[in-house]
Write a protein that holds these residues in place. Sequence first.
Motif, short mmCIF file in Angstrom:
data_model
loop_
_atom_site.label_atom_id
_atom_site.label_comp_id
_atom_site.label_asym_id
_atom_site.label_seq_id
_atom_site.Cartn_x
_atom_site.Cartn_y
_atom_site.Cartn_z
N MET A 237 47.43 38.83 34.54
CA MET A 237 45.97 38.79 34.48
C MET A 237 45.32 38.70 35.86
SD MET A 237 43.63 36.41 31.98
CE MET A 237 43.21 35.14 33.17
N GLU A 238 46.04 38.12 36.81
CA GLU A 238 45.46 37.99 38.16
C GLU A 238 45.26 39.34 38.84
OE1 GLU A 238 49.95 37.30 38.86
OE2 GLU A 238 48.47 37.07 37.27
N ASP A 239 45.82 40.42 38.30
CA ASP A 239 45.58 41.75 38.85
C ASP A 239 44.10 42.10 38.83
OD1 ASP A 239 48.31 41.88 39.03
OD2 ASP A 239 48.57 43.62 37.72
N LEU A 240 43.35 41.48 37.91
CA LEU A 240 41.92 41.76 37.80
C LEU A 240 41.12 41.13 38.95
CD1 LEU A 240 41.41 41.25 33.95
CD2 LEU A 240 41.74 43.39 35.19
N ASN A 241 41.77 40.29 39.74
CA ASN A 241 41.07 39.66 40.87
C ASN A 241 40.61 40.68 41.91
OD1 ASN A 241 41.60 37.22 39.63
ND2 ASN A 241 43.45 36.85 40.82
N ILE A 242 41.15 41.90 41.83
CA ILE A 242 40.76 42.95 42.78
C ILE A 242 39.27 43.22 42.69
CG2 ILE A 242 41.23 44.84 41.17
CD1 ILE A 242 42.24 46.48 43.54
N PHE A 243 38.65 42.95 41.54
CA PHE A 243 37.22 43.21 41.36
C PHE A 243 36.34 42.09 41.91
CE2 PHE A 243 39.28 45.72 38.02
CZ PHE A 243 38.71 46.96 38.25
N GLU A 244 36.93 40.94 42.18
CA GLU A 244 36.20 39.78 42.71
C GLU A 244 35.02 39.41 41.80
OE1 GLU A 244 35.29 40.63 46.80
OE2 GLU A 244 37.40 40.53 47.41
N LEU A 245 35.27 39.48 40.50
CA LEU A 245 34.26 39.14 39.49
C LEU A 245 34.80 38.05 38.58
CD1 LEU A 245 33.18 42.76 38.44
CD2 LEU A 245 31.84 41.15 39.84
N PRO A 246 33.91 37.30 37.92
CA PRO A 246 34.39 36.29 36.96
C PRO A 246 35.17 36.95 35.82
CG PRO A 246 32.05 35.97 37.46
CD PRO A 246 32.44 37.28 38.06
N VAL A 247 36.13 36.21 35.31
CA VAL A 247 36.97 36.71 34.21
C VAL A 247 36.89 35.75 33.03
CG1 VAL A 247 39.34 37.23 33.49
CG2 VAL A 247 38.55 37.91 35.77
N LEU A 248 36.72 36.32 31.84
CA LEU A 248 36.70 35.55 30.59
C LEU A 248 38.01 35.78 29.86
CD1 LEU A 248 33.85 35.25 27.99
CD2 LEU A 248 36.10 36.06 27.26
N ALA A 249 38.59 34.70 29.34
CA ALA A 249 39.80 34.81 28.52
C ALA A 249 39.48 34.40 27.10
CB ALA A 249 40.91 33.94 29.09
N GLY A 250 39.71 35.30 26.15
CA GLY A 250 39.48 35.02 24.74
C GLY A 250 40.80 35.02 23.99
#
Length: 288
Positions: free
Chosen positions: A214-227
Amino acid sequence: MAKDTFLNRKTTLNLKGKLVDLSTPAVMGILNLTTDSFYSESRISSVELALQRAQSIINEGGLFIDIGAYSSRPGADEVSEAEEVDKIVTAVAAISEAFPDVFLSIDTFRAKVARAAVEAGAHIINDIAAGNMDEDMFETVADLNVPYIIMHMKGTPKTMQQHTNYHHMMLEMTCYFSEKVDRLKKLGVKDIILDPGFGFSKTLDQNYELLQHMEDLNIFELPVLAGLSRKSMIYKFLGGGPEQALNGTTALNTIALLKGANILRVHDVKAAAECIALVGKTQEQQYG
């Protein structure tokens, strides 16, 4: 959530002039106005019960209340646009009046529902289709000037489990979000939250692959929601049903926080708030 990994991420949201900082993760409590949500104990059938649920979410430490009136589970009943608007606007108006300081998120893929909800007092739009099921959604969100949660899904809730073939799931998900984020920023949308879509267009094993990376999404430097709350990826692996999946939810929420989740969208607010507090305390010792 790890301080050395996520320093560059945007963690603030402008909620109608109120700045909310998600550098400490927050809980989003689920308020279902549907009659057929997959978790029967979460279903709300009246304004009175909606107010009780809102009070419970607030008392247990929820920062956001996510209100939905259209179940996204496969095989769910169809809900007309008029019915969805009526249910959501009624709930938003009542909750806003009773709890003026709470932040309301609206779980909808319809632009007209989004507009009606925000005009009634809602603060965030949470779109499982990321604009794919209503071509007017992106422009509407930009016009409303509210934060927008975009989720990864292929197909629709009815067809999504027919679309689980990936050459490289995380790469394809990154391309999906890249195109969406670029379009939204060009329209002037300032606050975008990413939801990787656990349980949507993914097999059981793919859900765990997603959580692991999931940390791969850190490339966008945006908040992440986990459902992850009480989803089938938990009980189909451990056994039982949604009613027995709280312990598994807490375990996976802990991993999601360590992978960088800023918002936990859950049925069980107190358990999620405690999870955030304990992970934060552990990291305080590590980085303090």
